[in-house]
Motif scaffolding. Sequence first.
Motif, PDB file in Angstrom:
ATOM      1  N   ALA A  62       0.886  -1.156  -0.161  1.00  0.00           N
ATOM      2  CA  ALA A  62      -0.072  -0.121  -0.204  1.00  0.00           C
ATOM      3  C   ALA A  62       0.944   1.294  -0.028  1.00  0.00           C
ATOM      4  CB  ALA A  62      -0.867  -0.001   1.264  1.00  0.00           C
ATOM      5  N   PHE A  63       2.019   1.196   0.742  1.00  0.00           N
ATOM      6  CA  PHE A  63       2.882   2.456   0.694  1.00  0.00           C
ATOM      7  C   PHE A  63       3.582   2.608  -0.816  1.00  0.00           C
ATOM      8  CE2 PHE A  63       7.217   4.025   1.243  1.00  0.00           C
ATOM      9  CZ  PHE A  63       6.806   5.444   1.853  1.00  0.00           C
ATOM     10  N   ASP A  64       3.889   1.455  -1.398  1.00  0.00           N
ATOM     11  CA  ASP A  64       4.610   1.586  -2.559  1.00  0.00           C
ATOM     12  C   ASP A  64       3.550   2.188  -3.669  1.00  0.00           C
ATOM     13  OD1 ASP A  64       6.811   0.482  -1.563  1.00  0.00           O
ATOM     14  OD2 ASP A  64       6.398  -1.339  -2.506  1.00  0.00           O
ATOM     15  N   PHE A  65       2.151   1.828  -3.339  1.00  0.00           N
ATOM     16  CA  PHE A  65       1.275   2.298  -4.351  1.00  0.00           C
ATOM     17  C   PHE A  65       1.103   3.984  -4.039  1.00  0.00           C
ATOM     18  CE2 PHE A  65      -2.836   3.632  -5.372  1.00  0.00           C
ATOM     19  CZ  PHE A  65      -2.960   3.375  -6.784  1.00  0.00           C
ATOM     20  N   ASP A  66       1.121   4.198  -2.837  1.00  0.00           N
ATOM     21  CA  ASP A  66       1.098   5.664  -2.457  1.00  0.00           C
ATOM     22  C   ASP A  66       2.326   6.467  -3.077  1.00  0.00           C
ATOM     23  OD1 ASP A  66      -1.135   5.727  -1.083  1.00  0.00           O
ATOM     24  OD2 ASP A  66      -0.329   5.479   0.780  1.00  0.00           O
ATOM     25  N   GLU A  67       3.356   5.974  -2.934  1.00  0.00           N
ATOM     26  CA  GLU A  67       4.708   6.473  -3.403  1.00  0.00           C
ATOM     27  C   GLU A  67       4.553   6.779  -5.067  1.00  0.00           C
ATOM     28  OE1 GLU A  67       7.810   7.619  -2.007  1.00  0.00           O
ATOM     29  OE2 GLU A  67       6.095   7.601  -0.427  1.00  0.00           O
ATOM     30  N   ALA A  68       4.148   5.634  -5.547  1.00  0.00           N
ATOM     31  CA  ALA A  68       3.898   5.538  -7.336  1.00  0.00           C
ATOM     32  C   ALA A  68       2.834   6.604  -7.731  1.00  0.00           C
ATOM     33  CB  ALA A  68       3.396   4.246  -7.675  1.00  0.00           C
ATOM     34  N   GLU A  69       1.646   6.747  -7.015  1.00  0.00           N
ATOM     35  CA  GLU A  69       0.746   7.609  -7.045  1.00  0.00           C
ATOM     36  C   GLU A  69       1.423   9.162  -7.087  1.00  0.00           C
ATOM     37  OE1 GLU A  69      -4.013   8.434  -5.731  1.00  0.00           O
ATOM     38  OE2 GLU A  69      -2.538   7.828  -4.251  1.00  0.00           O
ATOM     39  N   GLY A  70       1.899   9.422  -6.093  1.00  0.00           N
ATOM     40  CA  GLY A  70       2.659  10.466  -5.958  1.00  0.00           C
ATOM     41  C   GLY A  70       3.745  10.914  -6.969  1.00  0.00           C
ATOM     42  N   GLU A  71       4.379  10.082  -7.530  1.00  0.00           N
ATOM     43  CA  GLU A  71       5.328  10.155  -8.521  1.00  0.00           C
ATOM     44  C   GLU A  71       4.270  10.351  -9.903  1.00  0.00           C
ATOM     45  OE1 GLU A  71       8.787  10.419 -10.712  1.00  0.00           O
ATOM     46  OE2 GLU A  71       8.210  10.652  -8.827  1.00  0.00           O
ATOM     47  N   THR A  72       3.386   9.992 -10.066  1.00  0.00           N
ATOM     48  CA  THR A  72       2.411  10.235 -11.202  1.00  0.00           C
ATOM     49  C   THR A  72       1.808  11.511 -11.163  1.00  0.00           C
ATOM     50  OG1 THR A  72       1.905   7.903 -11.244  1.00  0.00           O
ATOM     51  CG2 THR A  72       0.402   9.416 -12.308  1.00  0.00           C
ATOM     52  N   GLU A  73       1.386  11.856 -10.134  1.00  0.00           N
ATOM     53  CA  GLU A  73       0.957  13.406 -10.007  1.00  0.00           C
ATOM     54  C   GLU A  73       2.096  14.286 -10.194  1.00  0.00           C
ATOM     55  OE1 GLU A  73      -0.804  16.309  -6.667  1.00  0.00           O
ATOM     56  OE2 GLU A  73      -1.276  14.167  -6.448  1.00  0.00           O
ATOM     57  N   ARG A  74       3.422  14.139  -9.892  1.00  0.00           N
ATOM     58  CA  ARG A  74       4.723  15.048 -10.046  1.00  0.00           C
ATOM     59  C   ARG A  74       4.751  15.214 -11.372  1.00  0.00           C
ATOM     60  NH1 ARG A  74       9.536  14.945 -11.102  1.00  0.00           N
ATOM     61  NH2 ARG A  74       9.876  12.480 -11.121  1.00  0.00           N
ATOM     62  N   LEU A  75       4.877  13.971 -12.234  1.00  0.00           N
ATOM     63  CA  LEU A  75       4.896  13.773 -13.587  1.00  0.00           C
ATOM     64  C   LEU A  75       3.922  14.475 -14.333  1.00  0.00           C
ATOM     65  CD1 LEU A  75       6.413  10.227 -14.078  1.00  0.00           C
ATOM     66  CD2 LEU A  75       7.695  12.245 -14.010  1.00  0.00           C
ATOM     67  N   ALA A  76       2.691  14.398 -13.979  1.00  0.00           N
ATOM     68  CA  ALA A  76       1.538  15.123 -14.655  1.00  0.00           C
ATOM     69  C   ALA A  76       1.834  16.630 -14.254  1.00  0.00           C
ATOM     70  CB  ALA A  76       0.198  14.617 -14.165  1.00  0.00           C
ATOM     71  N   ASN A  77       2.104  17.151 -13.209  1.00  0.00           N
ATOM     72  CA  ASN A  77       2.216  18.362 -13.058  1.00  0.00           C
ATOM     73  C   ASN A  77       3.519  18.803 -13.712  1.00  0.00           C
ATOM     74  OD1 ASN A  77       0.247  18.642 -11.146  1.00  0.00           O
ATOM     75  ND2 ASN A  77       1.558  18.357  -9.383  1.00  0.00           N
ATOM     76  N   GLU A  78       4.470  18.319 -13.980  1.00  0.00           N
ATOM     77  CA  GLU A  78       5.561  18.772 -14.897  1.00  0.00           C
ATOM     78  C   GLU A  78       5.328  18.728 -16.368  1.00  0.00           C
ATOM     79  OE1 GLU A  78       8.816  16.078 -14.194  1.00  0.00           O
ATOM     80  OE2 GLU A  78       9.487  16.937 -12.164  1.00  0.00           O
ATOM     81  N   ALA A  79       4.234  17.982 -16.777  1.00  0.00           N
ATOM     82  CA  ALA A  79       4.101  17.995 -18.175  1.00  0.00           C
ATOM     83  C   ALA A  79       3.058  19.048 -18.344  1.00  0.00           C
ATOM     84  CB  ALA A  79       3.138  16.595 -18.417  1.00  0.00           C
ATOM     85  N   SER A  80       2.121  19.247 -17.417  1.00  0.00           N
ATOM     86  CA  SER A  80       1.130  20.511 -17.646  1.00  0.00           C
ATOM     87  C   SER A  80       1.752  21.684 -17.428  1.00  0.00           C
ATOM     88  CB  SER A  80       0.099  20.358 -16.679  1.00  0.00           C
ATOM     89  OG  SER A  80       0.601  20.580 -15.354  1.00  0.00           O
ATOM     90  N   GLU A  81       2.889  21.770 -16.923  1.00  0.00           N
ATOM     91  CA  GLU A  81       3.628  23.170 -16.841  1.00  0.00           C
ATOM     92  C   GLU A  81       4.572  23.418 -18.238  1.00  0.00           C
ATOM     93  OE1 GLU A  81       6.475  22.835 -13.361  1.00  0.00           O
ATOM     94  OE2 GLU A  81       4.638  22.888 -12.042  1.00  0.00           O
ATOM     95  N   ARG A  82       4.728  22.401 -18.703  1.00  0.00           N
ATOM     96  CA  ARG A  82       5.573  22.530 -20.159  1.00  0.00           C
ATOM     97  C   ARG A  82       4.392  22.762 -21.215  1.00  0.00           C
ATOM     98  NH1 ARG A  82       7.407  17.088 -20.787  1.00  0.00           N
ATOM     99  NH2 ARG A  82       7.588  16.509 -18.585  1.00  0.00           N
ATOM    100  N   ASP A  83       3.070  22.730 -21.083  1.00  0.00           N
ATOM    101  CA  ASP A  83       2.157  23.084 -22.088  1.00  0.00           C
ATOM    102  C   ASP A  83       2.074  24.560 -22.138  1.00  0.00           C
ATOM    103  OD1 ASP A  83       2.049  20.426 -22.660  1.00  0.00           O
ATOM    104  OD2 ASP A  83       0.161  20.219 -21.443  1.00  0.00           O
TER     105      ASP A  83
END
Length: 83
Positions: A62-83
């Motif tokens: 469950a902790f690993d999933f939380d970590e992966a979810e946070g990484e996904t959100e971080r990557l999505a934020n970076e991608a939206s900042e590039r647009d």
Amino acid sequence: MAETTTKEDIRIDADEADELNREAADDLERIERAVKQEAEEYVEAVDGDGNEKESVEAAATAFDFDEAEGETERLANEASERD
């Protein structure tokens, strides 16, 4: 014979692409919530069984999933900042 399609064959406008991206993000968030809820329920169920080893493994997953979810959100934020 089946026809194949390449990405070069597909043309959509920017508005349609944005809508498809939003739908995909919504789907991903829904799936993440469902998986997280299931993981949390499993941890609670295993805790109730008294199997400490399985409980620790379930909590770690469950902790690993939380970590992966946070990484996904971080990557999505970076991608939206590039647009």
